[in-house]
Design a protein around this motif. Structure first.
Motif, PDB file in Angstrom:
ATOM      1  N   GLY A 133     -13.596  -8.314  -1.460  1.00 50.64           N
ATOM      2  CA  GLY A 133     -14.085  -7.627  -0.269  1.00 50.64           C
ATOM      3  C   GLY A 133     -14.116  -6.133  -0.485  1.00 50.64           C
ATOM      4  O   GLY A 133     -13.642  -5.619  -1.498  1.00 50.64           O
ATOM      5  N   THR A 134     -14.673  -5.461   0.491  1.00 53.45           N
ATOM      6  CA  THR A 134     -14.737  -4.003   0.434  1.00 53.45           C
ATOM      7  C   THR A 134     -13.342  -3.432   0.661  1.00 53.45           C
ATOM      8  O   THR A 134     -12.426  -4.147   1.090  1.00 53.45           O
ATOM      9  CB  THR A 134     -15.676  -3.460   1.529  1.00 53.45           C
ATOM     10  OG1 THR A 134     -15.091  -3.758   2.814  1.00 53.45           O
ATOM     11  CG2 THR A 134     -17.070  -4.055   1.427  1.00 53.45           C
ATOM     12  N   THR A 135     -13.219  -2.151   0.419  1.00 50.82           N
ATOM     13  CA  THR A 135     -11.946  -1.473   0.682  1.00 50.82           C
ATOM     14  C   THR A 135     -11.538  -1.675   2.141  1.00 50.82           C
ATOM     15  O   THR A 135     -10.392  -2.002   2.434  1.00 50.82           O
ATOM     16  CB  THR A 135     -12.075   0.029   0.354  1.00 50.82           C
ATOM     17  OG1 THR A 135     -12.377   0.152  -1.033  1.00 50.82           O
ATOM     18  CG2 THR A 135     -10.810   0.782   0.664  1.00 50.82           C
ATOM     19  N   ALA A 136     -12.486  -1.475   3.038  1.00 51.51           N
ATOM     20  CA  ALA A 136     -12.203  -1.627   4.470  1.00 51.51           C
ATOM     21  C   ALA A 136     -11.747  -3.044   4.803  1.00 51.51           C
ATOM     22  O   ALA A 136     -10.802  -3.235   5.595  1.00 51.51           O
ATOM     23  CB  ALA A 136     -13.438  -1.259   5.288  1.00 51.51           C
ATOM     24  N   GLU A 137     -12.387  -4.047   4.212  1.00 49.93           N
ATOM     25  CA  GLU A 137     -12.014  -5.444   4.470  1.00 49.93           C
ATOM     26  C   GLU A 137     -10.626  -5.754   3.914  1.00 49.93           C
ATOM     27  O   GLU A 137      -9.849  -6.491   4.527  1.00 49.93           O
ATOM     28  CB  GLU A 137     -13.055  -6.384   3.857  1.00 49.93           C
ATOM     29  CG  GLU A 137     -14.389  -6.347   4.562  1.00 49.93           C
ATOM     30  CD  GLU A 137     -15.507  -7.030   3.785  1.00 49.93           C
ATOM     31  OE1 GLU A 137     -16.519  -7.379   4.425  1.00 49.93           O
ATOM     32  OE2 GLU A 137     -15.383  -7.202   2.550  1.00 49.93           O
ATOM     33  N   ARG A 138     -10.339  -5.179   2.766  1.00 54.27           N
ATOM     34  CA  ARG A 138      -9.029  -5.422   2.151  1.00 54.27           C
ATOM     35  C   ARG A 138      -7.907  -4.788   2.975  1.00 54.27           C
ATOM     36  O   ARG A 138      -6.886  -5.410   3.227  1.00 54.27           O
ATOM     37  CB  ARG A 138      -9.025  -4.926   0.706  1.00 54.27           C
ATOM     38  CG  ARG A 138      -9.946  -5.776  -0.195  1.00 54.27           C
ATOM     39  CD  ARG A 138     -10.056  -5.270  -1.607  1.00 54.27           C
ATOM     40  NE  ARG A 138      -8.784  -5.030  -2.276  1.00 54.27           N
ATOM     41  CZ  ARG A 138      -7.975  -5.970  -2.768  1.00 54.27           C
ATOM     42  NH1 ARG A 138      -8.306  -7.228  -2.676  1.00 54.27           N
ATOM     43  NH2 ARG A 138      -6.851  -5.628  -3.372  1.00 54.27           N
ATOM     44  N   VAL A 139      -8.116  -3.556   3.428  1.00 52.78           N
ATOM     45  CA  VAL A 139      -7.107  -2.891   4.269  1.00 52.78           C
ATOM     46  C   VAL A 139      -6.945  -3.651   5.576  1.00 52.78           C
ATOM     47  O   VAL A 139      -5.826  -3.924   6.026  1.00 52.78           O
ATOM     48  CB  VAL A 139      -7.486  -1.413   4.529  1.00 52.78           C
ATOM     49  CG1 VAL A 139      -6.586  -0.801   5.593  1.00 52.78           C
ATOM     50  CG2 VAL A 139      -7.419  -0.605   3.237  1.00 52.78           C
ATOM     51  N   ARG A 140      -8.068  -4.010   6.186  1.00 54.99           N
ATOM     52  CA  ARG A 140      -8.016  -4.745   7.448  1.00 54.99           C
ATOM     53  C   ARG A 140      -7.264  -6.072   7.280  1.00 54.99           C
ATOM     54  O   ARG A 140      -6.508  -6.478   8.162  1.00 54.99           O
ATOM     55  CB  ARG A 140      -9.413  -4.985   7.987  1.00 54.99           C
ATOM     56  CG  ARG A 140      -9.398  -5.644   9.352  1.00 54.99           C
ATOM     57  CD  ARG A 140     -10.790  -5.792   9.948  1.00 54.99           C
ATOM     58  NE  ARG A 140     -10.715  -6.494  11.204  1.00 54.99           N
ATOM     59  CZ  ARG A 140     -10.326  -5.968  12.354  1.00 54.99           C
ATOM     60  NH1 ARG A 140     -10.006  -4.699  12.414  1.00 54.99           N
ATOM     61  NH2 ARG A 140     -10.264  -6.695  13.451  1.00 54.99           N
ATOM     62  N   GLY A 141      -7.439  -6.749   6.157  1.00 54.13           N
ATOM     63  CA  GLY A 141      -6.728  -8.006   5.906  1.00 54.13           C
ATOM     64  C   GLY A 141      -5.214  -7.820   5.920  1.00 54.13           C
ATOM     65  O   GLY A 141      -4.484  -8.634   6.492  1.00 54.13           O
ATOM     66  N   ILE A 142      -4.752  -6.743   5.303  1.00 59.59           N
ATOM     67  CA  ILE A 142      -3.312  -6.458   5.287  1.00 59.59           C
ATOM     68  C   ILE A 142      -2.817  -6.175   6.701  1.00 59.59           C
ATOM     69  O   ILE A 142      -1.818  -6.748   7.155  1.00 59.59           O
ATOM     70  CB  ILE A 142      -2.994  -5.257   4.372  1.00 59.59           C
ATOM     71  CG1 ILE A 142      -3.333  -5.583   2.926  1.00 59.59           C
ATOM     72  CG2 ILE A 142      -1.513  -4.856   4.501  1.00 59.59           C
ATOM     73  CD1 ILE A 142      -3.319  -4.383   1.998  1.00 59.59           C
ATOM     74  N   VAL A 143      -3.511  -5.298   7.396  1.00 59.10           N
ATOM     75  CA  VAL A 143      -3.084  -4.898   8.736  1.00 59.10           C
ATOM     76  C   VAL A 143      -3.135  -6.089   9.685  1.00 59.10           C
ATOM     77  O   VAL A 143      -2.199  -6.315  10.464  1.00 59.10           O
ATOM     78  CB  VAL A 143      -3.946  -3.722   9.256  1.00 59.10           C
ATOM     79  CG1 VAL A 143      -3.572  -3.361  10.694  1.00 59.10           C
ATOM     80  CG2 VAL A 143      -3.796  -2.512   8.337  1.00 59.10           C
ATOM     81  N   ASP A 144      -4.188  -6.876   9.624  1.00 58.73           N
ATOM     82  CA  ASP A 144      -4.322  -8.047  10.492  1.00 58.73           C
ATOM     83  C   ASP A 144      -3.183  -9.045  10.234  1.00 58.73           C
ATOM     84  O   ASP A 144      -2.554  -9.534  11.180  1.00 58.73           O
ATOM     85  CB  ASP A 144      -5.679  -8.713  10.274  1.00 58.73           C
ATOM     86  CG  ASP A 144      -5.917  -9.855  11.236  1.00 58.73           C
ATOM     87  OD1 ASP A 144      -5.902  -9.602  12.460  1.00 58.73           O
ATOM     88  OD2 ASP A 144      -6.109 -10.993  10.767  1.00 58.73           O
ATOM     89  N   GLY A 145      -2.901  -9.330   8.989  1.00 59.99           N
ATOM     90  CA  GLY A 145      -1.813 -10.256   8.664  1.00 59.99           C
ATOM     91  C   GLY A 145      -0.469  -9.733   9.133  1.00 59.99           C
ATOM     92  O   GLY A 145       0.362 -10.485   9.663  1.00 59.99           O
TER      93      GLY A 145
END
Length: 194
Positions: free
Chosen positions: A83-95
């Motif tokens: 995923g993009t940088t934004a998607e990867r960061v969002r995945g961490i924060v969401d989890g």
């Protein structure tokens, strides 16, 4: 007529996993400092003395359970493989946010009250937080973060934790929390890096 209980002999590693699993399961209903060693041993079908064969002290057992709980948080607070940088960061924060919100009372009891000032337990929490901060930095594509950036991301993570603990769905839904935290992280990192 009672059916005799059949005890299964487990390897040392399997028994340790079993005992830690029982501790994790019991954490759902009470803080770590309220776990009774006798209850854990009874549920495992072993004596209290045998539990102390695997964990020399009650404190060692609690630390192992706290570490396992932290590892569960790490399983959820991670970036997707692609995923993009934004998607990867969002995945961490969401989890991270969803993990805390699903286990709010337990998380608060473990992290805030359960630590009780025990230096080794605090080290476990600090290590978990540092690993999550490192994941965020890595997901943002920052190869060589400055000490200042690391500090800012750790501070942001403390804020994220507090918001995840305190926000209720009527105040802000999970997606709104995640959006706000990701936006805030990006702005904060830009200020430090800029």
């Amino acid at each position: 007529m009672t059916v005799p209980t059949v005890r299964t002999r487990l390897s040392a590693e399997d028994r340790r996993r079993q005992l830690i699993g029982i501790g994790l399961r019991l954490l759902v209903s009470r803080p770590i400092h309220e776990l009774a060693i006798d209850e854990v041993a009874a549920e495992a079908g072993i004596s209290r003395g045998l539990l102390f064969h695997y964990f020399p002290t009650k404190r060692e057992y609690y630390i192992a359970v706290v570490q396992a709980a932290g590892n569960r948080l790490l399983l959820h607070a991670r970036a997707p493989d692609e995923g993009t940088t934004a998607e990867r960061v969002r995945g961490i924060v969401d989890g991270f946010v969803q993990f805390i919100q699903r286990r709010r009372e337990n998380y608060v009891a473990l992290v805030r009250a359960g630590a009780g000032g025990d230096e080794r337990v605090l080290e476990v929490f600090s290590s978990i937080r540092a690993r999550i901060a490192d994941r965020v930095i890595d997901a943002m594509g920052i190869a060589e973060p400055s000490p200042q950036l690391r500090l800012v991301v750790r501070g942001w993570l403390a804020m994220a934790e507090e918001i995840a603990v305190e926000a209720t769905p009527d105040v802000m839904p999970v997606d709104g929390i995640v959006d706000m935290l990701v936006d805030n992280l990006n702005q904060t990192v830009q200020q430090v890096a800029g």
